[in-house]
Design a protein around this motif. Structure first.
Motif: not given
Ligand SMILES: OC[C@H]1O[C@H](O[C@H]2O[C@H](CO)[C@@H](O)[C@H](O)[C@H]2O)[C@H](O)[C@@H](O)[C@@H]1O
Length: 611
Positions: A486, A543, A597-598, A601
Motif C-alpha cells: 500500500i 486494499q 482507503n479500501a 483502492s
C-alpha cells in the motif's frame, strides 16, 4: 452494570468534543468542553456516571438516522398511540469561511435536543442526571425560569427546558404528553467561568442553533465530499465522522472520542483514545484527501509542528501522540470508582503509550505531507524545517528497536512495519526535497532508505512462515505487513507480497474472515487476555488485494468488514470473534480510515481492470 451494546450508540460532535446517544434516546457519554475533558455523562462506563434520557413513557420501538449529510441524529420512537421524533446535535457555529473550512469555529458548547410529536399523541419522560468528573460529583440543581441551574465541581451547566422538571438529589425528571405538531426544544449549555454568563435559551434561539448546525454540516459536506464510486454514502459518511473527530481550535484529530471501551469483554485491554496520535491523525488526513478536500491540512501540520515544538531531531525523537492542544504529558491513571463497560476494568484516562519509542511515525507524517503537499499552501520555514528534521531523525532511529504500531507493552523489537515506515519517511522526503529546500540531504537519505530496504527484505522475510512477519527473526504474522504494497515498498504482485497476503488471509483471520492484528497467545504484547479482530486490518486486506488486482476478493473482504457498521454507519475498532459484536473505542478513526482507503483502492483497481 453498564453494557448497552457499543453499536447501539450514535455520535454527535461540535469539533471540540463529542457525545454518544443510545438507540433509546439517552445521552450516555459527553465530555465537556474538550474530547479529553472529564465526562459529565458517563453511563457508558458505569450506571451511576450520568446520563440524559428522553423517551416515550410506554412501550416503543425505535429507528434512527442522521439527517442527510450531517451528524445531526434523528431517533423516531414508534408507540401504540403515536410517533415521537427526537433530534439531537452538538451545536456548531455557522461556517463563516466561503469554503466551509471553519466547521465548529463558533461552537457554543451546547447539546441541543428537539422533541416533536409527528403523529397521534405520546407521553414522554425526561431524566437528567449529570455527574461531573467521570461520575464523581452529584451537582447542585436549582430551578430557574425556563430551566435548571446545575453547579458542582468544575462544571457550571444550564439546562434550558420548556417543560417543568422536578429536582431530586442530583437528578431532574419530568413527564409530558405531546400531541401531533407539538415540539419542545432543550439545550444543555456549558459556561466558561467569567467569560460567557450561563443563561437560559429561548425556544426560538435553540431552534436557530439546530438550523445552523444542520446547514453547517450540509455546507461542509457539499463543498468537501467529491468521492464518486462504490459505497459512496458510506465513504462520505466516514469523512464526516473523521471531521467530527477534529479538534477545531488546534487542528488536532483524536483517535476516538471514548476511553476504555474494551478490546475483549471483561478484559484489561481498555485504553483512552481521546488524543491525537501522529499515526492515526496522519492517516486521517490522508483519508480525508479521498473522502473530502482536506482544507484542514495546513492546520494539521501547524498543530504537529507546534505540538512537537522544536523537540525533534536525531537526538530527540518525535513524541508519538499529544493532547488536543498539543500537551505532551498524557500520564495514564485508572478510575477505580467506575465499573467499566460490562465490567471491563480498569477504566483508564491518559495513555501510557505517550512516551513510547515508535519509529513508524516519521513515515506516517512524511507520507501525509507528501500526499497533501499541494494543500499545505504555506509550507513555511517552520514546517519545512520540521519535515527535514523528521527525515534526519529517521536516518538515525531506523536502526533502533521500538514498540511498533501496536504500541506493545512488552520489550522493544525490530518491527518490520516500523522499518518499512522509516523507508517511507525517507522515500517521501526525497520526493519532497525540492519543496523542502533540502536537496543537499538527498544522498544521505537515499543511502539510508536503500539500507533499510535491504534489511527488511533479508530479515523481515521468514522462509518457514512463507511471509513477511512481525519483527526481524520472528515467525509470527502481523497484519501491518499488508501496508507494504500500500505504501509502495514492494509491488502487491511481487511473489513475496502475494504469499504474505495469502498467509494473512488464511492464518490471521477468524471464522468470519475478519483479520486479527497479530496472535495474542503467550502475552507477546505484554498484556493478558486476547482481543477481537481489527477492522482497520480487514480493510487493509481488502486494499492489498485490490492493489494486487484481485478485485473480486477485495470487494468481498470490503463488504464483509463494512457490514459491521451499525445502523447509523459507525464502526468501532474491533469485532468480537465469538458474538460478532463491535468492541473497542467508538467510533474509531482507524476503522473509518480503512473503509475510505479500501473503497478508493477498489475503485482504482476496477478502473485499471477496465482499461
Ligand atoms: O495494544 C495495546 C495498545 O493499544 C492501544 O493502541 C492502539 O490504539 C492507538 C490509537 O488508535 C493506535 O495508534 C495503535 O496503533 C493501537 O495499537 C493503546 O493506545 C496503547 O496504549 C496500548 O499499548
Amino acid at each position: 452494570m453498564s453494557g448497552v451494546p457499543i453499536a447501539d450508540h450514535a455520535l454527535l460532535s461540535d469539533c471540540h468534543t463529542a457525545a454518544l446517544v443510545t438507540r433509546h434516546g439517552s445521552v450516555d457519554w459527553l465530555c465537556c468542553p474538550r474530547f479529553d475533558s472529564p465526562s459529565v455523562f458517563g453511563r457508558l462506563l458505569d450506571d451511576d456516571a450520568g446520563h440524559w434520557s428522553i423517551r416515550p413513557l410506554g412501550p416503543f420501538t425505535a429507528t434512527r438516522r442522521y439527517l442527510d449529510q450531517t451528524l445531526v441524529l434523528e431517533t423516531t420512537f414508534h408507540t401504540p398511540t403515536g410517533t415521537l421524533a427526537v433530534t439531537d446535535a452538538m451545536a456548531v457555529g455557522p461556517n463563516e469561511h466561503p469554503h466551509g473550512h471553519s466547521l465548529g469555529v463558533g461552537a457554543p458548547h451546547m447539546l441541543v435536543r428537539a422533541v416533536s410529536c409527528r403523529d397521534g399523541e405520546v407521553s414522554m419522560r425526561l431524566r437528567f442526571e449529570p455527574r461531573a468528573e467521570y461520575g464523581l460529583l452529584r451537582p447542585l440543581m436549582s430551578q430557574v425560569p425556563g430551566g435548571l441551574n446545575v453547579r458542582g465541581g468544575p462544571e457550571w451547566l444550564m439546562l434550558s427546558s420548556p417543560m417543568p422538571l422536578t429536582c431530586a438529589t442530583g437528578s431532574a425528571y419530568g413527564e409530558v404528553t405531546l400531541r401531533v405538531g407539538d415540539e419542545l426544544l432543550f439545550a444543555l449549555h456549558r459556561s466558561t467561568w467569567g467569560l460567557e454568563p450561563a443563561r437560559i435559551w429561548t425556544q426560538e434561539e435553540i431552534a436557530d442553533w439546530m438550523t445552523v448546525t444542520v446547514q453547517s454540516w450540509r455546507a461542509w459536506s457539499k463543498l468537501h465530499q467529491n468521492y464518486e464510486g462504490p459505497w459512496r454514502e458510506l465513504v462520505h459518511h466516514s469523512g464526516r465522522v473523521l471531521q467530527g473527530l477534529t479538534f477545531r481550535p488546534s487542528g488536532a484529530i483524536v483517535a476516538a472520542p471514548t476511553t476504555s471501551l474494551p478490546e475483549s469483554v471483561g478484559g484489561e485491554r481498555n485504553w483512552d483514545y481521546r488524543f491525537a496520535w501522529v499515526r492515526d491523525a496522519s492517516f486521517t488526513m490522508e483519508a480525508l484527501w479521498v473522502a473530502a478536500c482536506p482544507d484542514e491540512a495546513g492546520d494539521f501540520f501547524t498543530f504537529m509542528t507546534t505540538a512537537a515544538a522544536g523537540a525533534v531531531g536525531p537526538d530527540a525523537p518525535l513524541q508519538i501522540m499529544f493532547g488536543v492542544n498539543g500537551e505532551h504529558d498524557l500520564t495514564e491513571r485508572t478510575l477505580p470508582h467506575l465499573r467499566g463497560w460490562r465490567d471491563s476494568r480498569p477504566v483508564r484516562v491518559g495513555n501510557g503509550a505517550w512516551n513510547q519509542h515508535q519509529i513508524d511515525v516519521y513515515g506516517e507524517l512524511l507520507g501525509a505531507a507528501h500526499l497533501l503537499a499541494d494543500k499545505i499552501s504555506e509550507m513555511d520555514e517552520d514546517i519545512r524545517a520540521f519535515l527535514v528534521a523528521l527525515a534526519d531523525t529517521a536516518v538515525v532511529r531506523c536502526r533502533e528497536p521500538d514498540h511498533g504500531i501496536w504500541e506493545v507493552r512488552g520489550e522493544p523489537r525490530h518491527f518490520v512495519y516500523s522499518k518499512v515506515m522509516c523507508w517511507v519517511a525517507l522515500d517521501r522526503a526525497i520526493a519532497l526535497a525540492g519543496r523542502l529546500q533540502a536537496q543537499d540531504r538527498v544522498p544521505a537519505w537515499s543511502a539510508a532508505r536503500d539500507e533499510i530496504r535491504e534489511r527488511v527484505l533479508r530479515d523481515g522475510w521468514n522462509p518457514a512462515a512463507g511471509a513477511f512477519t512481525q519483527y526481524f527473526g520472528s515467525a509470527d504474522l502481523d497484519a501491518s505487513c499488508l501496508m507494504m504494497p500500500i505504501v509502495g515498498f514492494l509491488p502487491a504482485d511481487d511473489p513475496r507480497m502475494l504469499a504474505t497476503i495469502d498467509a494473512i488471509a488464511d492464518r490471521l483471520t477468524d471464522e468470519r474472515g475478519l483479520v486479527y492484528r497479530y496472535r495474542t497467545e503467550g502475552g507477546v504484547d505484554g498484556l493478558a487476555g486476547d482481543e477481537g479482530t481489527f477492522l482497520l486490518c480487514t480493510f487493509w486486506l481488502a486494499q492489498a488485494l485490490a492493489e494486487a488486482g484481485r478485485v473480486n476478493r477485495a470487494t468481498e473482504v470490503f463488504e464483509r468488514a463494512a457490514a459491521y457498521a451499525n445502523d447509523v454507519g459507525l464502526l468501532a475498532e474491533e469485532v468480537d470473534p465469538r458474538t460478532g459484536e463491535l468492541l473497542g473505542n467508538f467510533p474509531q478513526a482507524f476503522s473509518h480510515i480503512g473503509l475510505i482507503n479500501a473503497a478508493w483502492s477498489i475503485t482504482q483497481a476496477r478502473h485499471r481492470a477496465a482499461l
